[in-house]
Design a protein around this motif. Structure first.
Motif, PDB file in Angstrom:
ATOM      1  N   PRO A 214      -6.083   3.868  -2.126  1.00 37.69           N
ATOM      2  CA  PRO A 214      -7.334   3.823  -2.890  1.00 37.69           C
ATOM      3  C   PRO A 214      -7.214   3.149  -4.255  1.00 37.69           C
ATOM      4  N   LYS A 215      -6.128   3.370  -4.982  1.00 34.11           N
ATOM      5  CA  LYS A 215      -5.990   2.758  -6.308  1.00 34.11           C
ATOM      6  C   LYS A 215      -5.871   1.246  -6.213  1.00 34.11           C
ATOM      7  N   VAL A 216      -5.072   0.782  -5.295  1.00 32.42           N
ATOM      8  CA  VAL A 216      -4.853  -0.657  -5.149  1.00 32.42           C
ATOM      9  C   VAL A 216      -6.122  -1.331  -4.637  1.00 32.42           C
ATOM     10  N   ASP A 217      -6.757  -0.732  -3.639  1.00 32.99           N
ATOM     11  CA  ASP A 217      -7.956  -1.339  -3.059  1.00 32.99           C
ATOM     12  C   ASP A 217      -9.115  -1.374  -4.051  1.00 32.99           C
ATOM     13  N   ARG A 218      -9.280  -0.331  -4.845  1.00 34.40           N
ATOM     14  CA  ARG A 218     -10.355  -0.338  -5.835  1.00 34.40           C
ATOM     15  C   ARG A 218     -10.105  -1.404  -6.904  1.00 34.40           C
ATOM     16  N   THR A 219      -8.855  -1.564  -7.299  1.00 38.85           N
ATOM     17  CA  THR A 219      -8.539  -2.613  -8.274  1.00 38.85           C
ATOM     18  C   THR A 219      -8.796  -3.987  -7.682  1.00 38.85           C
ATOM     19  N   LEU A 220      -8.398  -4.192  -6.444  1.00 40.22           N
ATOM     20  CA  LEU A 220      -8.682  -5.468  -5.783  1.00 40.22           C
ATOM     21  C   LEU A 220     -10.193  -5.698  -5.680  1.00 40.22           C
ATOM     22  N   PHE A 221     -10.934  -4.628  -5.388  1.00 43.10           N
ATOM     23  CA  PHE A 221     -12.385  -4.747  -5.281  1.00 43.10           C
ATOM     24  C   PHE A 221     -13.002  -5.144  -6.624  1.00 43.10           C
ATOM     25  N   ILE A 222     -12.554  -4.502  -7.712  1.00 43.65           N
ATOM     26  CA  ILE A 222     -13.108  -4.819  -9.037  1.00 43.65           C
ATOM     27  C   ILE A 222     -12.791  -6.264  -9.415  1.00 43.65           C
ATOM     28  N   MET A 223     -11.574  -6.687  -9.204  1.00 48.20           N
ATOM     29  CA  MET A 223     -11.207  -8.068  -9.526  1.00 48.20           C
ATOM     30  C   MET A 223     -11.961  -9.061  -8.631  1.00 48.20           C
ATOM     31  N   ASP A 224     -12.207  -8.673  -7.391  1.00 43.33           N
ATOM     32  CA  ASP A 224     -12.965  -9.499  -6.468  1.00 43.33           C
ATOM     33  C   ASP A 224     -14.412  -9.639  -6.925  1.00 43.33           C
ATOM     34  N   ARG A 225     -15.010  -8.537  -7.360  1.00 43.05           N
ATOM     35  CA  ARG A 225     -16.398  -8.575  -7.853  1.00 43.05           C
ATOM     36  C   ARG A 225     -16.502  -9.435  -9.109  1.00 43.05           C
ATOM     37  N   ARG A 226     -15.503  -9.349  -9.976  1.00 41.46           N
ATOM     38  CA  ARG A 226     -15.517 -10.153 -11.199  1.00 41.46           C
ATOM     39  C   ARG A 226     -15.465 -11.639 -10.853  1.00 41.46           C
ATOM     40  N   ALA A 227     -14.585 -12.009  -9.947  1.00 42.14           N
ATOM     41  CA  ALA A 227     -14.497 -13.415  -9.528  1.00 42.14           C
ATOM     42  C   ALA A 227     -15.775 -13.864  -8.825  1.00 42.14           C
TER      43      ALA A 227
ATOM     44  N   GLY B  69       0.781  -1.226   0.000  1.00 47.70           N
ATOM     45  CA  GLY B  69       0.000   0.000   0.000  1.00 47.70           C
ATOM     46  C   GLY B  69       0.809   1.271   0.000  1.00 47.70           C
ATOM     47  N   ASP B  70       1.813   1.422  -0.868  1.00 47.76           N
ATOM     48  CA  ASP B  70       2.536   2.689  -0.939  1.00 47.76           C
ATOM     49  C   ASP B  70       2.526   3.204  -2.382  1.00 47.76           C
ATOM     50  N   GLU B  71       3.057   4.411  -2.598  1.00 48.64           N
ATOM     51  CA  GLU B  71       3.009   5.051  -3.913  1.00 48.64           C
ATOM     52  C   GLU B  71       3.859   4.321  -4.944  1.00 48.64           C
ATOM     53  N   LEU B  72       4.998   3.785  -4.546  1.00 44.95           N
ATOM     54  CA  LEU B  72       5.852   3.054  -5.480  1.00 44.95           C
ATOM     55  C   LEU B  72       5.110   1.845  -6.044  1.00 44.95           C
ATOM     56  N   PHE B  73       4.384   1.168  -5.187  1.00 44.50           N
ATOM     57  CA  PHE B  73       3.613   0.005  -5.619  1.00 44.50           C
ATOM     58  C   PHE B  73       2.355   0.422  -6.373  1.00 44.50           C
ATOM     59  N   ALA B  74       1.699   1.493  -5.944  1.00 45.39           N
ATOM     60  CA  ALA B  74       0.425   1.916  -6.527  1.00 45.39           C
ATOM     61  C   ALA B  74       0.575   2.492  -7.928  1.00 45.39           C
ATOM     62  N   LYS B  75       1.782   2.877  -8.334  1.00 43.59           N
ATOM     63  CA  LYS B  75       1.948   3.440  -9.676  1.00 43.59           C
ATOM     64  C   LYS B  75       1.669   2.408 -10.763  1.00 43.59           C
ATOM     65  N   TYR B  76       1.673   1.139 -10.421  1.00 40.78           N
ATOM     66  CA  TYR B  76       1.379   0.083 -11.383  1.00 40.78           C
ATOM     67  C   TYR B  76      -0.123  -0.101 -11.612  1.00 40.78           C
ATOM     68  N   PHE B  77      -0.954   0.572 -10.840  1.00 43.80           N
ATOM     69  CA  PHE B  77      -2.404   0.421 -10.937  1.00 43.80           C
ATOM     70  C   PHE B  77      -3.018   1.657 -11.589  1.00 43.80           C
ATOM     71  N   ALA B  78      -4.098   1.458 -12.301  1.00 44.70           N
ATOM     72  CA  ALA B  78      -4.793   2.557 -12.970  1.00 44.70           C
ATOM     73  C   ALA B  78      -5.783   3.213 -12.019  1.00 44.70           C
TER      74      ALA B  78
END
Length: 161
Positions: free
Chosen positions: A80-93, A13-22
């Motif tokens: 927020p970027k990482v969690d929203r992406t995880l949420f979307i992928m979770d909803r899809r599954a 959950g930091d900025e370096l990691f979150a830059k990979y997410f849209a």
């Protein structure tokens, strides 16, 4: 040891990691569902971030599905970027598993039509002969035709007088 792997928190959950997410914008209903889940649940139900052998999240990130029967193996990251992406992928599954379960329990069985017209081939039909125009009525329950003789004509039919 790679310094990027050390700088990333174990949950990712930091900025370096979150830059990979849209950046993801959710509609009103999904945003409400996301906020509710983020407050009430420890993490996404069906997905998690891939981890390295030492337990840190991998860079570049990859989201994987949980093993069957295992729920919530990833906590929310707080970004927020990482969690929203995880949420979307979770909803899809979740939706895919819901569809598979509905087919397995025969809740949504597609009805095949025997004819291209709009007549239904299932359900109750009104009238004195409810299934009068069905396949069974036309072919299987129809009057039997007399058999056609396939044997060659016998010599007795010929008269040599």
């Amino acid at each position: 040891m790679d310094e990027r792997a050390v700088a990333i928190p174990s949950q990712g959950g930091d900025e370096l990691f979150a830059k990979y997410f849209a950046e993801i914008t959710l509609d009103v209903v999904e945003e409400h569902t996301f906020l509710k889940r983020a407050m009430e649940e420890p993490g996404p139900r069906y997905v998690h971030l891939r981890r390295s052998s030492i337990g840190t999240v991998t860079v570049p990130p990859h989201i994987e599905e949980n093993q069957p029967g295992k729920l919530v193996s990833q906590v929310w990251t707080g970004h927020p970027k990482v969690d929203r992406t995880l949420f979307i992928m979770d909803r899809r599954a979740e939706n895919r598993l819901r569809e598979v379960k509905a087919v397995g329990t025969q809740k949504s069985i597609p009805m095949l039509r025997g004819v291209a017209c709009s007549k239904k081939n299932y359900g109750a039909r009104l009238g004195p002969e409810p299934f009068g125009d069905s396949f069974r009525a036309k072919y299987l329950n129809s009057q039997k035709k007399s058999p056609v003789a396939t044997a060659p004509p016998t010599l007795m039919d010929k008269t040599d007088d």
